[in-house]
Design a protein around this motif. Sequence first.
Motif, PDB file in Angstrom:
ATOM      1  N   MET A   1      41.603  -9.057   4.402  1.00 33.46           N
ATOM      2  CA  MET A   1      42.221  -9.751   5.570  1.00 33.46           C
ATOM      3  C   MET A   1      43.093  -8.709   6.182  1.00 33.46           C
ATOM      4  SD  MET A   1      45.332 -11.864   3.798  1.00 33.46           S
ATOM      5  CE  MET A   1      45.796 -12.894   4.999  1.00 33.46           C
ATOM      6  N   ASP A   2      43.607  -9.057   7.490  1.00 32.62           N
ATOM      7  CA  ASP A   2      44.428  -7.885   8.096  1.00 32.62           C
ATOM      8  C   ASP A   2      45.745  -8.417   7.679  1.00 32.62           C
ATOM      9  OD1 ASP A   2      46.031  -6.951  10.428  1.00 32.62           O
ATOM     10  OD2 ASP A   2      44.386  -7.173  11.875  1.00 32.62           O
ATOM     11  N   MET A   6      49.143 -11.383   6.774  1.00 35.50           N
ATOM     12  CA  MET A   6      49.934 -11.437   5.473  1.00 35.50           C
ATOM     13  C   MET A   6      51.407 -12.154   5.530  1.00 35.50           C
ATOM     14  SD  MET A   6      48.685  -8.575   3.012  1.00 35.50           S
ATOM     15  CE  MET A   6      49.323  -9.442   1.494  1.00 35.50           C
ATOM     16  N   ASP A   7      51.639 -12.995   4.681  1.00 37.77           N
ATOM     17  CA  ASP A   7      52.973 -13.615   4.555  1.00 37.77           C
ATOM     18  C   ASP A   7      53.757 -12.756   3.499  1.00 37.77           C
ATOM     19  OD1 ASP A   7      55.354 -14.964   4.571  1.00 37.77           O
ATOM     20  OD2 ASP A   7      54.428 -16.785   3.830  1.00 37.77           O
ATOM     21  N   LEU A   8      54.662 -11.802   3.716  1.00 36.73           N
ATOM     22  CA  LEU A   8      55.200 -10.946   2.586  1.00 36.73           C
ATOM     23  C   LEU A   8      56.212 -11.964   1.934  1.00 36.73           C
ATOM     24  CD1 LEU A   8      56.077  -7.569   4.488  1.00 36.73           C
ATOM     25  CD2 LEU A   8      54.435  -8.264   2.528  1.00 36.73           C
ATOM     26  N   THR A  51      57.069  -3.661   3.202  1.00 33.55           N
ATOM     27  CA  THR A  51      56.585  -4.317   1.848  1.00 33.55           C
ATOM     28  C   THR A  51      57.469  -3.259   0.809  1.00 33.55           C
ATOM     29  OG1 THR A  51      54.182  -4.594   2.613  1.00 33.55           O
ATOM     30  CG2 THR A  51      54.564  -4.072   0.315  1.00 33.55           C
ATOM     31  N   SER A  52      57.810  -2.202   1.172  1.00 32.26           N
ATOM     32  CA  SER A  52      58.343  -1.576   0.193  1.00 32.26           C
ATOM     33  C   SER A  52      59.981  -1.839   0.154  1.00 32.26           C
ATOM     34  CB  SER A  52      58.531  -0.034   0.627  1.00 32.26           C
ATOM     35  OG  SER A  52      59.025   0.811  -0.353  1.00 32.26           O
ATOM     36  N   TYR A  53      60.525  -2.378   1.278  1.00 29.18           N
ATOM     37  CA  TYR A  53      61.768  -2.707   1.209  1.00 29.18           C
ATOM     38  C   TYR A  53      62.068  -3.943   0.429  1.00 29.18           C
ATOM     39  CZ  TYR A  53      66.246  -4.459   3.017  1.00 29.18           C
ATOM     40  OH  TYR A  53      67.542  -5.237   3.167  1.00 29.18           O
ATOM     41  N   LYS A  54      60.957  -4.766   0.537  1.00 29.69           N
ATOM     42  CA  LYS A  54      61.182  -6.072  -0.493  1.00 29.69           C
ATOM     43  C   LYS A  54      60.893  -5.945  -1.825  1.00 29.69           C
ATOM     44  CE  LYS A  54      59.082  -9.755   0.647  1.00 29.69           C
ATOM     45  NZ  LYS A  54      60.216 -10.928   0.470  1.00 29.69           N
TER      46      LYS A  54
END
Length: 115
Positions: A1-2, A6-8, A51-54
């Motif tokens: 998927m693109d 995506m829902d982080l 992503t990394s921040y989360k």
Amino acid sequence: MDFRAMDLNALNSKDFLYLDPPYLLGCASYNENGGWSVGDELDLLRFLERTSYKGIRFALSNVLEHKGAGHDLLLEWCKAQKWHIHPLKHSYANSSYQAKHKTPSQEVLVTNYVL
């Protein structure tokens, strides 16, 4: 998927993402005629930053050098984020027999964690 779909918020620090996007330096059907652009690459890098921040771990396949061109955008971004660049020691020199340019590519795996 693109990755942009995506829902982080649905992910947490126990999740892991592996991304194998089109390579900005490569030339294939997915990036001919502007199919994968610098803008897409920047969107991807910003997504990885969020992503990394989360606290979500990721691994990204990419290339830092291809046909004599360097991927300075990715290299500088990785340095700024303190992401880890792991050179892959595999040769695919014979995988594309039609390729006239035989300069080896430097494929890498980028992670936001230590292997």
